[in-house]
Design a protein around this motif. Structure first.
Motif, mmCIF file in Angstrom:
data_model
loop_
_atom_site.group_PDB
_atom_site.id
_atom_site.type_symbol
_atom_site.label_atom_id
_atom_site.label_comp_id
_atom_site.label_asym_id
_atom_site.label_seq_id
_atom_site.Cartn_x
_atom_site.Cartn_y
_atom_site.Cartn_z
ATOM 1 N N LYS A 254 1.000 -1.164 0.002
ATOM 2 C CA LYS A 254 -0.007 0.270 0.157
ATOM 3 C C LYS A 254 0.635 1.423 -0.231
ATOM 4 C CE LYS A 254 -3.858 2.430 2.621
ATOM 5 N NZ LYS A 254 -4.162 2.156 3.650
ATOM 6 N N PHE A 255 2.251 0.996 0.585
ATOM 7 C CA PHE A 255 3.055 2.234 0.789
ATOM 8 C C PHE A 255 3.597 2.573 -0.462
ATOM 9 C CE2 PHE A 255 2.721 1.993 5.424
ATOM 10 C CZ PHE A 255 2.743 3.696 5.885
ATOM 11 N N LYS B 206 2.322 2.139 -3.433
ATOM 12 C CA LYS B 206 1.165 2.334 -4.712
ATOM 13 C C LYS B 206 1.240 3.235 -3.927
ATOM 14 C CE LYS B 206 -1.056 -2.081 -6.149
ATOM 15 N NZ LYS B 206 -2.374 -2.266 -6.369
ATOM 16 N N THR B 207 1.212 4.398 -3.072
ATOM 17 C CA THR B 207 1.143 5.015 -2.362
ATOM 18 C C THR B 207 2.248 6.577 -3.005
ATOM 19 O OG1 THR B 207 -0.966 4.875 -0.693
ATOM 20 C CG2 THR B 207 0.445 7.135 -0.333
ATOM 21 N N ARG B 208 3.332 6.175 -2.392
ATOM 22 C CA ARG B 208 4.561 7.047 -2.788
ATOM 23 C C ARG B 208 4.573 6.969 -4.335
ATOM 24 N NH1 ARG B 208 7.239 3.080 1.790
ATOM 25 N NH2 ARG B 208 7.713 5.248 2.896
ATOM 26 N N THR C 122 1.962 9.090 -5.487
ATOM 27 C CA THR C 122 2.710 11.001 -6.082
ATOM 28 C C THR C 122 3.759 11.124 -6.486
ATOM 29 O OG1 THR C 122 2.094 10.319 -2.877
ATOM 30 C CG2 THR C 122 3.144 12.342 -3.790
ATOM 31 N N ALA D 35 -3.457 2.011 -8.715
ATOM 32 C CA ALA D 35 -3.195 3.092 -8.509
ATOM 33 C C ALA D 35 -3.166 4.111 -9.051
ATOM 34 C CB ALA D 35 -1.350 1.943 -8.169
#
Length: 195
Positions: free
Chosen positions: A62-63, A65-67, A70, A180
């Motif tokens: 999850k981290f 994909k989030t990064r 961004t 994502a």
């Protein structure tokens, strides 16, 4: 008759102690509440304060994909705002108003885009499916490396601008297909100049 005054040193020491004691208690309670002394599963000490440390593979993905979202979003926003949009408006043509400024911004945006896309690829490595899906795009991303300089010098043509747009669209498509979704995020001028 004069009243004896306590020495100045004693008052200063008392004040320091009065400030230090509550501060030490606050820090101690904060460390205990945040788990500052716990060890992670591997036996090493916990990560430094301020850096999130996912514990499960699901959280790590999850981290990642989030990064990825961004960094890819910042790359897409910079490309659209300072490369594609000005190019379509004729801002790169000789004799255009503020051409020099437009070209400098486009050059910075080109370098910024390349750096953010490389960071997005590194972020995607934390998610196996996203990493595999992005692998074919690495050569396209690498091809953007020197285009920032070409843009800044006013040597870029429609093929170069199309190359930026195609790479960004491909990265956005891969993100969307792998959960994502990337949306354009226009970076600030300080982010752009900082790379």
């Amino acid at each position: 008759m004069t009243v004896p005054q306590p020495p100045v040193r004693n008052r200063a020491a008392l004040r320091r102690a009065a400030v230090a004691l509550p501060l030490a208690c606050t820090l101690s309670l904060g460390a205990v509440a945040c788990g500052g002394s716990k060890k992670d599963e591997g036996g090493a000490s916990a990560s430094p304060a301020g850096s999130p440390s996912p514990t499960s593979s699901v959280e790590k993905q999850k981290f990642a994909k989030t990064r990825f979202v961004t960094n890819a979003g910042l790359a897409a926003g910079a490309t659209y705002q300072w490369i594609i949009k000005p190019y379509k408006a004729g801002g790169f043509q000789k004799g255009a108003d503020h051409r020099k400024t437009t070209l400098v911004k486009a050059g910075l945006a080109g370098v910024f885009t390349y750096n953010r896309l490389k960071a997005a690829v590194r972020n995607a490595q934390g998610d196996p499916t996203l990493s595999k899906a992005l692998a074919p795009l690495n050569s396209g991303i690498d091809s953007l490396k020197n285009l920032g300089t070409k843009l800044r010098k006013g040597e870029a043509g429609s093929g170069d601008v199309d190359q930026f747009q195609n790479v960004i669209n491909n990265v956005k498509d891969v993100g969307k297909k792998n959960g994502a979704e990337v949306t354009n995020q226009v970076p600030s001028a300080s982010q752009l100049s900082g790379g």
